[in-house]
Design an enzyme around this catalytic site. Structure first.
Site, mmCIF file in Angstrom:
data_model
loop_
_atom_site.group_PDB
_atom_site.id
_atom_site.type_symbol
_atom_site.label_atom_id
_atom_site.label_comp_id
_atom_site.label_asym_id
_atom_site.label_seq_id
_atom_site.Cartn_x
_atom_site.Cartn_y
_atom_site.Cartn_z
ATOM 1 C CD GLU A 15 -7.100 -6.290 3.433
ATOM 2 O OE1 GLU A 15 -7.380 -5.937 2.265
ATOM 3 O OE2 GLU A 15 -6.356 -5.627 4.179
ATOM 4 C CG HIS A 51 1.174 5.712 4.956
ATOM 5 N ND1 HIS A 51 0.527 6.589 5.784
ATOM 6 C CD2 HIS A 51 0.603 4.510 5.157
ATOM 7 C CE1 HIS A 51 -0.388 5.942 6.470
ATOM 8 N NE2 HIS A 51 -0.364 4.679 6.114
ATOM 9 C CG ASN A 71 -1.842 1.126 1.315
ATOM 10 O OD1 ASN A 71 -1.440 2.267 1.074
ATOM 11 N ND2 ASN A 71 -3.084 0.884 1.666
ATOM 12 C CB THR A 115 -9.172 1.550 7.469
ATOM 13 O OG1 THR A 115 -8.754 2.128 6.235
ATOM 14 C CG2 THR A 115 -10.515 0.877 7.279
ATOM 15 C CG HIS A 165 -5.531 -1.807 9.221
ATOM 16 N ND1 HIS A 165 -5.259 -1.249 10.433
ATOM 17 C CD2 HIS A 165 -5.872 -0.790 8.398
ATOM 18 C CE1 HIS A 165 -5.453 0.058 10.355
ATOM 19 N NE2 HIS A 165 -5.816 0.365 9.130
ATOM 20 N NE ARG A 205 -9.535 9.376 3.611
ATOM 21 C CZ ARG A 205 -10.151 8.956 4.718
ATOM 22 N NH1 ARG A 205 -9.872 7.773 5.211
ATOM 23 N NH2 ARG A 205 -11.023 9.721 5.337
ATOM 24 C CG HIS A 217 -8.407 4.100 0.919
ATOM 25 N ND1 HIS A 217 -8.612 3.995 2.277
ATOM 26 C CD2 HIS A 217 -9.615 4.459 0.399
ATOM 27 C CE1 HIS A 217 -9.871 4.285 2.568
ATOM 28 N NE2 HIS A 217 -10.503 4.585 1.444
ATOM 29 N NE ARG A 250 -7.457 11.833 5.813
ATOM 30 C CZ ARG A 250 -7.945 11.078 6.800
ATOM 31 N NH1 ARG A 250 -7.259 10.046 7.241
ATOM 32 N NH2 ARG A 250 -9.116 11.330 7.332
ATOM 33 C CD GLU A 295 -6.946 -0.342 1.220
ATOM 34 O OE1 GLU A 295 -7.175 0.718 1.840
ATOM 35 O OE2 GLU A 295 -6.053 -1.114 1.526
HETATM 36 N N1 PXP Z 1 -5.811 -3.167 4.298
HETATM 37 C C1 PXP Z 1 -6.775 -2.219 4.328
HETATM 38 C C2 PXP Z 1 -8.150 -2.619 3.972
HETATM 39 C C3 PXP Z 1 -6.490 -0.891 4.690
HETATM 40 O O1 PXP Z 1 -7.468 0.034 4.731
HETATM 41 C C4 PXP Z 1 -5.144 -0.541 4.985
HETATM 42 C C5 PXP Z 1 -4.805 0.880 5.307
HETATM 43 O O2 PXP Z 1 -5.047 1.687 4.220
HETATM 44 C C6 PXP Z 1 -4.173 -1.550 4.913
HETATM 45 C C7 PXP Z 1 -4.540 -2.846 4.606
HETATM 46 C C8 PXP Z 1 -2.741 -1.269 5.220
HETATM 47 O O3 PXP Z 1 -2.615 -0.959 6.579
HETATM 48 P P1 PXP Z 1 -1.225 -0.500 7.166
HETATM 49 O O4 PXP Z 1 -0.859 0.792 6.522
HETATM 50 O O5 PXP Z 1 -1.477 -0.388 8.640
HETATM 51 O O6 PXP Z 1 -0.228 -1.582 6.826
#
Ligand code: PXP
Length: 243
Positions: free
Chosen positions: A151, A10, A7, A101, A191, A45, A43, A49, A70
């Site tokens: 998931e 960030h 992901n 999330t 997550h 949004r 994601h 953001r 996402e």
């Molecule tokens: N899975 C989902 C559904 C999420 O919403 C997120 C955060 O955007 C992640 C995984 C990744 O989470 P993390 O950044 O804590 O690894």
């Protein structure tokens, strides 16, 4: 061997801190691929953001691995997904105040909306994953509504304060994964996972895919994206080889 979805939200968060052009999540995705990422996750949004429409468009064009979008159930975003056709979609809850999330999607409480979104996306051959807590009723509902994947939300496991709480969470996730598989769902997890907590989860759950963001981007600041992804892949491979 579980696949790794990286992901890159960030990276976009840092860019948006200055509303500039760098660092570019599109570059980050290319570097993640070179490090061994199997999937790129973003994601989009409602409040934009971090990830922007431009990021989605460019990643749709340039990612050589699968792109997982996402998204919430908001009509505007569903329309964008239908037009962009990512390789898969993960439906997540979204609220304006959250830092990230905060929990799984309540599939039971909004089953009609979820069902309609799944039908429309599947109409475009886009498989749908539902990000849910490992609760019996949520998993059963996900299967009934035609999801391809669930998931399982690992945030509670990741945030557990004591070994007892951690083991309890692992037990619930394991039970949830077994239940999902029996119902014909492909079980993913994500997550809050880190370099420290991913191995135990992989050994016990053996998910099809892991979706990991914050810890990889954090490490990438010091070792680079390619190396950060390579290190995570190595941990996952080692854990999967010694269940
Ligand atoms: N899975 C989902 C559904 C999420 O919403 C997120 C955060 O955007 C992640 C995984 C990744 O989470 P993390 O950044 O804590 O690894």
């Amino acid at each position: 061997m579980p696949l790794l979805g990286v992901n890159v939200d960030h990276v976009a968060t840092i860019r948006q801190a200055r509303r500039t052009y760098e660092p570019d999540p599109v570059w980050a995705a290319a570097e993640a691929e070179l490090g061994g990422a199997d999937i790129i996750t973003i994601h989009l949004r409602m409040d934009r953001r971090h990830i922007s429409d431009r990021d989605l468009r460019l990643l749709r064009e340039t990612a050589a691995v699968d792109l997982n979008l996402e998204m919430s159930l908001a009509e505007e975003i569903v329309q964008i997904a239908l037009a962009t056709e990512p390789d898969m979609v993960t439906l997540v809850p979204e609220s304006r105040q959250e830092v990230t999330t905060e929990g799984g999607l309540d599939v039971v409480g909004q089953s009609e909306r979820v069902k309609k979104a799944i039908e429309r996306l599947r109409g475009k051959q886009i498989p749908v994953s539902l990000f849910i807590d490992p609760q019996e009723e949520q998993i059963e509902s996900a299967a009934e509504l035609g999801a391809t994947f669930v998931e399982l939300h690992t945030g509670t496991y990741a945030n557990a304060d004591t070994p007892e709480e951690r083991n309890k969470c692992l037990g619930e996730l394991h039970e949830g994964a077994e239940r999902g598989r029996k119902l014909g769902l492909t079980v993913n997890a994500g997550h809050g996972l880190t370099y420290r907590n991913v191995s135990d989860l992989v050994r016990l759950l053996m998910p099809h895919e892991l979706h990991i963001g914050h810890t990889i981007v954090s490490r990438a600041i010091f070792v680079g994206m390619r190396e950060a992804v390579r290190q995570m892949k190595e941990l996952i491979e080692k854990a999967a080889a010694s269940p």
